[in-house]
Design a protein around this motif. Structure first.
Motif, short mmCIF file in Angstrom:
data_model
loop_
_atom_site.label_atom_id
_atom_site.label_comp_id
_atom_site.label_asym_id
_atom_site.label_seq_id
_atom_site.Cartn_x
_atom_site.Cartn_y
_atom_site.Cartn_z
N LEU A 22 -19.13 8.89 -4.68
CA LEU A 22 -19.40 7.55 -5.61
C LEU A 22 -17.50 7.32 -5.66
CD1 LEU A 22 -21.91 7.80 -8.01
CD2 LEU A 22 -22.12 7.21 -5.86
N VAL A 23 -17.40 6.11 -5.80
CA VAL A 23 -15.80 5.50 -6.20
C VAL A 23 -16.04 4.53 -7.34
CG1 VAL A 23 -14.99 5.72 -3.56
CG2 VAL A 23 -15.87 3.80 -4.24
N VAL A 24 -15.46 4.22 -7.84
CA VAL A 24 -14.87 2.83 -9.14
C VAL A 24 -14.25 1.74 -8.31
CG1 VAL A 24 -13.81 4.16 -10.37
CG2 VAL A 24 -15.44 2.04 -11.55
N VAL A 25 -14.36 0.30 -8.74
CA VAL A 25 -13.45 -0.22 -8.31
C VAL A 25 -12.85 -0.95 -9.11
CG1 VAL A 25 -12.92 -2.68 -6.87
CG2 VAL A 25 -15.28 -1.11 -6.55
N GLU A 26 -11.37 -0.78 -9.15
CA GLU A 26 -10.25 -0.98 -9.68
C GLU A 26 -8.73 -1.30 -9.71
OE1 GLU A 26 -9.53 3.16 -11.59
OE2 GLU A 26 -7.72 3.32 -10.01
N GLU A 27 -8.50 -2.00 -10.59
CA GLU A 27 -7.30 -3.01 -9.68
C GLU A 27 -6.03 -1.74 -9.33
OE1 GLU A 27 -3.02 -6.08 -11.41
OE2 GLU A 27 -5.31 -6.00 -13.16
N ARG A 28 -5.43 -1.62 -8.44
CA ARG A 28 -4.29 -1.13 -8.05
C ARG A 28 -2.87 -1.79 -8.12
NH1 ARG A 28 -5.78 4.45 -5.11
NH2 ARG A 28 -7.07 4.51 -6.60
N ASP A 29 -1.74 -1.44 -8.42
CA ASP A 29 -0.50 -1.52 -7.91
C ASP A 29 -0.03 -1.00 -6.77
OD1 ASP A 29 1.78 -2.56 -9.21
OD2 ASP A 29 3.14 -0.87 -10.48
N THR A 30 0.19 -1.80 -6.02
CA THR A 30 0.16 -2.24 -4.45
C THR A 30 1.85 -2.73 -4.67
OG1 THR A 30 0.11 -4.10 -3.48
CG2 THR A 30 -1.81 -2.23 -4.20
N PRO A 31 2.90 -2.10 -4.05
CA PRO A 31 4.02 -2.25 -3.41
C PRO A 31 3.96 -3.96 -2.85
CG PRO A 31 3.40 -0.82 -2.44
CD PRO A 31 2.33 -0.43 -2.83
N PHE A 32 3.46 -4.15 -2.73
CA PHE A 32 3.59 -5.42 -1.67
C PHE A 32 2.21 -6.63 -2.19
CE2 PHE A 32 4.96 -2.56 1.38
CZ PHE A 32 5.81 -2.31 1.80
N ARG A 33 2.59 -7.13 -3.32
CA ARG A 33 1.86 -7.89 -3.31
C ARG A 33 2.67 -9.34 -3.08
NH1 ARG A 33 -1.08 -7.15 -8.96
NH2 ARG A 33 -1.34 -4.54 -9.20
N ALA A 35 2.29 -13.36 -3.34
CA ALA A 35 2.68 -13.95 -4.34
C ALA A 35 2.29 -13.86 -6.12
CB ALA A 35 1.76 -15.46 -3.82
N GLY A 36 2.20 -12.22 -6.06
CA GLY A 36 1.31 -12.01 -6.81
C GLY A 36 0.30 -11.78 -7.12
N GLN A 37 -0.40 -12.22 -5.57
CA GLN A 37 -2.00 -11.07 -6.29
C GLN A 37 -2.66 -10.45 -7.06
OE1 GLN A 37 -4.86 -13.04 -5.20
NE2 GLN A 37 -3.28 -15.04 -3.60
N GLN A 38 -3.75 -10.07 -7.11
CA GLN A 38 -3.80 -8.80 -7.74
C GLN A 38 -4.59 -8.26 -6.57
OE1 GLN A 38 -6.85 -9.39 -10.65
NE2 GLN A 38 -7.50 -7.24 -11.41
N TYR A 39 -4.25 -6.86 -6.75
CA TYR A 39 -5.01 -6.10 -5.37
C TYR A 39 -6.09 -5.39 -5.86
CZ TYR A 39 -2.55 -8.11 -2.16
OH TYR A 39 -2.10 -9.33 -1.06
N MET A 40 -7.46 -5.19 -5.53
CA MET A 40 -7.93 -3.77 -6.03
C MET A 40 -7.79 -2.43 -4.89
SD MET A 40 -9.01 -5.84 -8.58
CE MET A 40 -10.53 -4.60 -9.43
N GLY A 41 -8.38 -1.23 -5.73
CA GLY A 41 -8.59 -0.28 -4.64
C GLY A 41 -9.85 0.12 -4.98
#
Length: 108
Positions: A22-33, A35-41
């Motif tokens: 089981l996994v939970v989806v959460e916002e991730r701070d990635t090195p390649f955003r 246009a400032g997009q939010q990425y999930m992981g």
């Protein structure tokens, strides 16, 4: 959101193998955003060792082997403190979260 991550292999009319966490989806701070997009992981919620006897190590690439050993290290680090009062369970967990090469050598 919580969901399951279920990679698997199925041989039609014969057998199947599935690993499920089981996994939970959460916002991730990635090195390649872009246009400032939010990425999930994903962050794992359940941690269970993968049985080494089901793994053919000759089919694993170095990066896949490193992933498996890293996963088992995470399982040990997160679960072992909860088993300190249960020596038999702690021993089972240690045996099943050692690096794959050690587990295979113990089987030989």
């Amino acid at each position: 959101m919580v969901c399951s991550n279920e990679p698997g292999y199925y041989e039609d009319g014969s057998f199947g193998v599935r690993i499920e966490n089981l996994v939970v989806v959460e916002e991730r701070d990635t090195p390649f955003r872009y246009a400032g997009q939010q990425y999930m992981g994903f962050r794992r919620l359940t941690l269970v060792p993968i049985q080494a006897k089901m793994v053919d190590a000759s089919l694993l690439s170095p990066s896949e082997l490193a992933w498996l050993d890293g996963y088992h290290e995470e399982v040990w680090r997160e679960v072992a403190p909860r088993l300190q009062e249960h020596p038999a369970l702690l021993e089972w967990l240690r045996a099943n979260t050692r690096p794959l090469a050690e587990q295979l050598a113990a089987r030989a």
